[in-house]
Design an enzyme around this catalytic site. Structure first.
Site, PDB file in Angstrom:
ATOM      1  CB  SER A 134      -0.901  -0.007   1.229  1.00 54.96           C
ATOM      2  OG  SER A 134      -0.096   0.203   2.369  1.00 54.96           O
ATOM      3  CE  LYS A 135      -1.278   6.961  -2.910  1.00 58.70           C
ATOM      4  NZ  LYS A 135      -0.326   7.233  -3.894  1.00 58.70           N
ATOM      5  NE  ARG A 136       0.332   0.087   5.958  1.00 55.61           N
ATOM      6  CZ  ARG A 136       0.906  -1.071   6.206  1.00 55.61           C
ATOM      7  NH1 ARG A 136       1.967  -1.117   6.968  1.00 55.61           N
ATOM      8  NH2 ARG A 136       0.436  -2.186   5.684  1.00 55.61           N
ATOM      9  CG  HIS A 137       4.234  -1.168   2.383  1.00 53.09           C
ATOM     10  ND1 HIS A 137       3.015  -1.743   2.128  1.00 53.09           N
ATOM     11  CD2 HIS A 137       4.632  -1.650   3.574  1.00 53.09           C
ATOM     12  CE1 HIS A 137       2.692  -2.553   3.125  1.00 53.09           C
ATOM     13  NE2 HIS A 137       3.652  -2.500   4.019  1.00 53.09           N
ATOM     14  N   GLY A 138       5.323   3.129   0.608  1.00 52.35           N
ATOM     15  CA  GLY A 138       6.034   3.923  -0.396  1.00 52.35           C
ATOM     16  C   GLY A 138       5.706   3.455  -1.805  1.00 52.35           C
TER      17      GLY A 138
END
Ligand code: GLU
Length: 463
Positions: free
Chosen positions: A238-242
């Site tokens: 997800s976005k959280r992982h870059g």
């Protein structure tokens, strides 16, 4: 060997993400490796979520990555009549039937199955009723009642599914639209697709699609389901992982060849080799060595890969690619020879074009707008530091030539002539010129700035 034909079939419900991009790369490489064809099909049947702007964005990302497709683009919404021809054929041959069950009735059947601890499914209630078309009726496939669907997945190996697990699936909805599985089978057949490579979120659709191929008497293509890309913590990416859309990487100044190289290695390998030219990829990628285990996304490795390609690029090309980022950073239009020089000095220090452009800022703003990093200024603009800057300003003011070699000689002359150490003189000088303790080789920085700008920077601090 028959021609290898692959396709990428995105749904235009969002921008192209790295998972989709990797699938597209695999499909493209396989076709190019075998000198076959690669098609692009826009699966836009979800009218509520599909948007033209997403199609445009996906196409732009494909072009940016260099993934050219053969023939015309196909849009599923333009092919309803074709899908329905195949549905009609199945009806005419008694391999499909009209079903009058309402969604509520079907849900009740599912509930009943669940209550008995069985897989929720349609119970075949209309299968032998011989109903004809009427408002509100869908068409279902007569799925064989016994047997197995077996296929040899390019990535996962042999997969076998008992047909008893598949119910009589809807192939045309009550509104006259074909269902996803029906449309995909017709399209893949009609487009002559020989390899269907896609994300393994579709693996459960494949036995259903094979049943449709078989009912239609059509040859079944080879399937390959690639595992999802996971985050570094092995959770759903997800976005959280870059992880971002391809277009966002482009906006950040990643090079397309770096993103492509990085993504292809997520789930495919060729020995221990990490960096590949496009020619190498095309030559090595034959559909084998696809890893059945999910790969984890690693932003640091992506940046490493990008830094490599930034170093490899001819300077003129790097400068041309960096120019829009320099403008976007509000640094104006920089003359191309200057830009080449900036790229030469700074490219080893930046992981992407945006950061590279930003690293030019201290050299492109006028002396009075240069920001001094508080910590560095406090440490190096001491009385002794300022005295060095004053002395150096006088020396530089009188230097006959203002090129890097002459400035280097002048600087060392000052240091050595006064029995100083370089590390006493360089930090105040660097902080005065760059605003912080970073940047490139000092004489090169000074030569780039030119005499007037250099003196202005030294005098601003040491006046
Ligand atoms: N449109 C599907 C998706 O975007 C792909 C289906 C397929 O490749 O068969 O997930």
């Amino acid at each position: 060997m028959p021609t290898v034909v692959t396709r990428f079939a995105p749904s235009p419900t969002g921008h192209l993400h790295i998972g989709g991009a990797r699938t597209a790369i695999f499909c493209w490489l396989l076709a190019r490796h075998y000198g076959g064809r690669f098609h692009l099909r826009i699966e836009d049947t979800d009218l509520l979520r599909s948007r033209q702007e997403y199609t445009d964005s996906i196409l732009a990302s494909m072009r940016w990555l260099g993934l050219d497709w053969d023939g015309d683009l196909t849009y599923q919404t333009q092919r309803t009549a074709l899908y329905n021809q195949y549905v009609d054929k199945l009806l005419a041959e008694g391999k499909a039937y009209w079903c009058s069950c309402t969604p509520e009735e079907v849900e009740a059947m599912r509930e009943e199955a669940r209550a008995k601890g069985l897989k929720p499914r349609y119970n075949g209630c209309c299968r032998e009723k011989g109903l004809g078309p009427a408002e509100g009726r869908c068409v279902r496939l007569k799925t064989p009642l016994t047997g197995k669907v077996v296929f040899d997945d390019l990535v996962k190996g042999t997969i076998a599914v008992d047909v008893a697990e598949l119910d009589d699936m809807v192939i045309r909805r009550a509104d006259g639209m074909p269902t996803y599985n029906m449309a995909v089978v017709v399209d893949d057949h009609d487009m002559g697709i020989s390899y269907v490579i896609r994300g393994d979120d579709h693996v459960s659709n494949t036995p259903r699609q094979i049943v449709i191929y078989e009912a239609l008497g059509l040859p079944v293509p080879r399937f390959g389901h690639v595992p999802m890309i996971l985050g570094p913590d092995r959770q759903k990416l997800s976005k959280r992982h870059g992880a971002r859309a391809v277009i966002e990487y482009q906006q950040d100044g990643l090079l397309p060849q770096a993103l492509l190289n990085y993504l292809v290695r997520l789930g495919w390998s060729h020995g221990n080799q990490e960096l590949f030219s496009l020619e190498e990829l095309v030559s090595y990628f034959d559909g084998s060595s696809l890893n059945p285990a999910a790969a984890a996304f690693d932003p640091a490795k992506l940046e490493w890969c990008n830094a490599h390609y930034m170093r490899e690029l001819p300077l003129e090309e790097l400068a041309a690619l960096t120019a829009p980022f320099v403008e976007a950073a509000g640094l104006g239009t920089v003359e191309s020879t200057q830009l080449v020089e900036l790229c030469r000095m700074f490219r080893e220090r930046a992981g992407n074009l945006k950061a590279l452009a930003e690293s030019f800022r201290p050299l492109l703003v006028p002396a009075n707008q240069l920001v001094h990093a508080e910590k560095d200024a406090a440490k190096h603009f001491t009385e002794a530091g300022k005295a060095h800057l004053r002395a150096l300003a006088d020396i530089f003011a009188n230097c006959a030539d203002f090129d890097a070699a002459s400035l280097e000689t002048a600087l060392h002359g000052y240091v050595e002539g006064n029995g100083l150490k370089f590390k006493e003189v360089a930090p105040p000088l660097r902080t005065a010129l760059m605003g912080y303790m970073g940047g490139a080789h000092l004489p090169e920085i000074m030569a780039f700035l030119g005499r007037e700008e250099c003196l202005a920077r030294l005098r601003r601090v040491a006046a």
